[in-house]
Design a protein around this motif. Sequence first.
Motif, mmCIF file in Angstrom:
data_model
loop_
_atom_site.group_PDB
_atom_site.id
_atom_site.type_symbol
_atom_site.label_atom_id
_atom_site.label_comp_id
_atom_site.label_asym_id
_atom_site.label_seq_id
_atom_site.Cartn_x
_atom_site.Cartn_y
_atom_site.Cartn_z
ATOM 1 N N ALA A 86 0.854 9.607 -3.703
ATOM 2 C CA ALA A 86 -0.018 10.671 -3.186
ATOM 3 C C ALA A 86 0.740 11.723 -2.394
ATOM 4 N N ALA A 87 1.955 11.401 -1.934
ATOM 5 C CA ALA A 87 2.669 12.268 -1.001
ATOM 6 C C ALA A 87 3.412 13.403 -1.700
ATOM 7 N N PHE B 226 0.832 -1.203 0.000
ATOM 8 C CA PHE B 226 0.000 0.000 0.000
ATOM 9 C C PHE B 226 0.869 1.257 0.000
ATOM 10 N N MET B 227 1.902 1.254 0.813
ATOM 11 C CA MET B 227 2.804 2.404 0.847
ATOM 12 C C MET B 227 3.424 2.639 -0.524
ATOM 13 N N ARG B 228 3.916 1.564 -1.128
ATOM 14 C CA ARG B 228 4.604 1.682 -2.414
ATOM 15 C C ARG B 228 3.655 2.126 -3.531
ATOM 16 N N ASP B 229 2.472 1.530 -3.581
ATOM 17 C CA ASP B 229 1.594 1.722 -4.731
ATOM 18 C C ASP B 229 0.616 2.880 -4.580
ATOM 19 N N ARG C 44 7.976 9.291 -8.862
ATOM 20 C CA ARG C 44 6.669 8.686 -8.593
ATOM 21 C C ARG C 44 5.730 9.612 -7.831
ATOM 22 N N GLY C 45 6.216 10.812 -7.440
ATOM 23 C CA GLY C 45 5.301 11.736 -6.798
ATOM 24 C C GLY C 45 5.905 12.710 -5.820
#
Length: 282
Positions: free
Chosen positions: A137-138, A129-132, A172-173
């Motif tokens: 989102a962060a 969940f953290m990775r994907d 990635r974000g």
Amino acid sequence: MNLMSIQSHVAYGHVGNSSAVFPLQRLGVEVWPIHTVQFSNHTGYGAWRGQVFDAGGIGQIIEGISDGGWLGACDGVLSGYMGSAEIGAAILDAVARVRAANPAADYCCDPVIGDVGRGVFVRPGIPEFMRDAAVPAADVLTPNQFELELLSGIAVATHADAGRACDLLHARGPKVVLVTSLHGAETPADSLDLLASGPDGRFLLRTPRLDISLNGAGDAIAALFFLHLKRSGSTAAALSAAGSAIFGLLKRTHDAGSRELLLVAAQEEFVRPSHVFTPQAI
């Protein structure tokens, strides 16, 4: 400034919101804490009592804040340990609602998964969940070295390795990544390195290593770094302020031989650290 902090809470000691909220308040922040659990003490003691709140509870609190018309006044969301992927999803929904009400709000995720020497200590499904979901989102991410390696897929032995891992996460974000502990070959045995990477550069902060390992220090530094980054807009300034304050807190705690962080007794360290460390651009 108003910051929402969605984390665990303990009545005795300092982890999660019990570690993050007071330092922010001491620095003049209005904190809106939402507890994901409420325990008597942190689980490192081996025995505890209390309650784990379900994901729906987080949603109800957010709904109540929204009903009051206050979501737009929230300047950022901070999250830490997530007890389940469902709670994680509720946290990200809260972030989305805050951003919808205030597009200038940021999300700082402390991706609690595990640590060097301990491995993964969260429930199954949380690392994925953290990775994907959480990482994309962060805006700000605050992993330790173990979590940096797991989330990036890169083994970190040098500062250059850590930089490459940060670049992968940036792609990635997250605009800013704070690595809260580095134990590579370039770090002297008597020192601890912190690395922060942002749009304004990459910086290394080295402090003396203290013979101390306490629950809650990561929660406090994530909160402090997020606040100072919001206030200054400078990755280097936020790293210096947060790293210096946490060193002062840990030194006071170490010198007193306390098993719990001396957040109250050492509160002046958050405002005027005894030792100010200057980051180096790398």
